[in-house]
Design a protein around this motif. Sequence first.
Motif, mmCIF file in Angstrom:
data_model
loop_
_atom_site.group_PDB
_atom_site.id
_atom_site.type_symbol
_atom_site.label_atom_id
_atom_site.label_comp_id
_atom_site.label_asym_id
_atom_site.label_seq_id
_atom_site.Cartn_x
_atom_site.Cartn_y
_atom_site.Cartn_z
ATOM 1 N N GLY A 17 0.816 -1.205 0.000
ATOM 2 C CA GLY A 17 0.000 0.000 0.000
ATOM 3 C C GLY A 17 0.853 1.260 0.000
ATOM 4 O O GLY A 17 0.606 2.199 -0.769
ATOM 5 N N ASP A 21 1.146 3.840 -3.177
ATOM 6 C CA ASP A 21 0.847 5.262 -3.015
ATOM 7 C C ASP A 21 2.047 6.129 -3.385
ATOM 8 O O ASP A 21 1.898 7.180 -4.004
ATOM 9 C CB ASP A 21 0.422 5.563 -1.572
ATOM 10 C CG ASP A 21 -0.954 5.013 -1.241
ATOM 11 O OD1 ASP A 21 -1.702 4.646 -2.171
ATOM 12 O OD2 ASP A 21 -1.277 4.936 -0.034
ATOM 13 N N ARG A 26 -1.103 1.405 -9.069
ATOM 14 C CA ARG A 26 -1.657 0.192 -8.459
ATOM 15 C C ARG A 26 -1.200 -1.031 -9.261
ATOM 16 O O ARG A 26 -0.931 -2.082 -8.706
ATOM 17 C CB ARG A 26 -3.188 0.236 -8.441
ATOM 18 C CG ARG A 26 -3.778 1.386 -7.655
ATOM 19 C CD ARG A 26 -3.573 1.227 -6.179
ATOM 20 N NE ARG A 26 -4.302 2.273 -5.459
ATOM 21 C CZ ARG A 26 -3.842 2.906 -4.411
ATOM 22 N NH1 ARG A 26 -2.647 2.619 -3.924
ATOM 23 N NH2 ARG A 26 -4.568 3.826 -3.811
ATOM 24 N N TRP A 75 -8.974 -4.242 -3.684
ATOM 25 C CA TRP A 75 -9.971 -3.376 -3.034
ATOM 26 C C TRP A 75 -9.767 -1.924 -3.449
ATOM 27 O O TRP A 75 -10.736 -1.219 -3.753
ATOM 28 C CB TRP A 75 -9.896 -3.512 -1.514
ATOM 29 C CG TRP A 75 -10.195 -4.899 -1.037
ATOM 30 C CD1 TRP A 75 -11.182 -5.729 -1.479
ATOM 31 C CD2 TRP A 75 -9.484 -5.625 -0.045
ATOM 32 N NE1 TRP A 75 -11.134 -6.928 -0.808
ATOM 33 C CE2 TRP A 75 -10.099 -6.886 0.084
ATOM 34 C CE3 TRP A 75 -8.395 -5.346 0.766
ATOM 35 C CZ2 TRP A 75 -9.664 -7.855 0.972
ATOM 36 C CZ3 TRP A 75 -7.957 -6.306 1.657
ATOM 37 C CH2 TRP A 75 -8.588 -7.550 1.755
ATOM 38 N N SER A 76 -8.518 -1.481 -3.466
ATOM 39 C CA SER A 76 -8.240 -0.104 -3.877
ATOM 40 C C SER A 76 -8.623 0.113 -5.334
ATOM 41 O O SER A 76 -9.223 1.124 -5.687
ATOM 42 C CB SER A 76 -6.757 0.217 -3.694
ATOM 43 O OG SER A 76 -6.395 0.119 -2.348
ATOM 44 N N LYS A 79 -12.373 0.309 -5.698
ATOM 45 C CA LYS A 79 -12.876 1.594 -5.208
ATOM 46 C C LYS A 79 -12.565 2.719 -6.194
ATOM 47 O O LYS A 79 -13.410 3.571 -6.463
ATOM 48 C CB LYS A 79 -12.245 1.910 -3.846
ATOM 49 C CG LYS A 79 -12.667 3.245 -3.261
ATOM 50 C CD LYS A 79 -11.986 3.465 -1.920
ATOM 51 C CE LYS A 79 -12.403 4.759 -1.279
ATOM 52 N NZ LYS A 79 -11.711 5.910 -1.845
ATOM 53 N N GLU A 80 -11.356 2.712 -6.736
ATOM 54 C CA GLU A 80 -10.929 3.809 -7.608
ATOM 55 C C GLU A 80 -11.455 3.695 -9.036
ATOM 56 O O GLU A 80 -11.375 4.650 -9.798
ATOM 57 C CB GLU A 80 -9.394 3.864 -7.633
ATOM 58 C CG GLU A 80 -8.807 4.245 -6.286
ATOM 59 C CD GLU A 80 -7.327 4.026 -6.159
ATOM 60 O OE1 GLU A 80 -6.773 4.429 -5.122
ATOM 61 O OE2 GLU A 80 -6.713 3.440 -7.077
ATOM 62 N N SER A 87 -18.741 3.339 -3.995
ATOM 63 C CA SER A 87 -17.438 2.716 -3.726
ATOM 64 C C SER A 87 -17.537 1.583 -2.709
ATOM 65 O O SER A 87 -16.850 0.568 -2.837
ATOM 66 C CB SER A 87 -16.414 3.753 -3.280
ATOM 67 O OG SER A 87 -16.803 4.350 -2.063
ATOM 68 N N CYS A 152 -3.774 5.733 -8.475
ATOM 69 C CA CYS A 152 -4.110 5.996 -7.066
ATOM 70 C C CYS A 152 -5.150 7.098 -6.916
ATOM 71 O O CYS A 152 -5.152 7.854 -5.940
ATOM 72 C CB CYS A 152 -2.854 6.321 -6.249
ATOM 73 S SG CYS A 152 -1.634 5.006 -6.274
#
Length: 159
Positions: A17, A21, A26, A75-76, A79-80, A87, A152
């Motif tokens: 993570g 970032d 990602r 998951w990121s 969501k993105e 989300s 991100c």
Amino acid sequence: NIVLVLVSIAVGSFVIGMLSDRIKSRKIPLIAFGSIANVVWILFVLFMNKNTPDGIIQLTMVLYGFFVSTFTMSWSIGKESNNPMYSGMAVAVVNTGAFIGGALGPVIFGVFLDQLIGIESGAELYRYAMMFCVMMNIIGLLSSFMVKETGCKNIYNED
């Protein structure tokens, strides 16, 4: 050995993570960590045997746990990649994959074992059945190449 994997996943998730970032990507960590996890798992399946020292097995589990933590990127990315208003639902849908795998994986693994009984026995029986896990890891890695890079940030409106 299970505890080693779980602790390694926790540490690996934090590291992937932070790395993701920091480099604003990602997809790169997803593919890099996934590739290493695949190599570790393939080596484990091919070369581990009853004479392998416990320390080597434990190191393998730590490395695998650390690098397989790449699954947390899903998951990121979920969501993105979706409308921010939904989300939570997007992450929930992504998360169902792990539960489906957890429910079906042992059944499929058992079918592999059942098919091999009489052909193989002992450690070799499990080695061949573990090839199912190798196949699932490879499918996961190949799937990661199809993921759209989010940088991100939410990319829902960019299409």
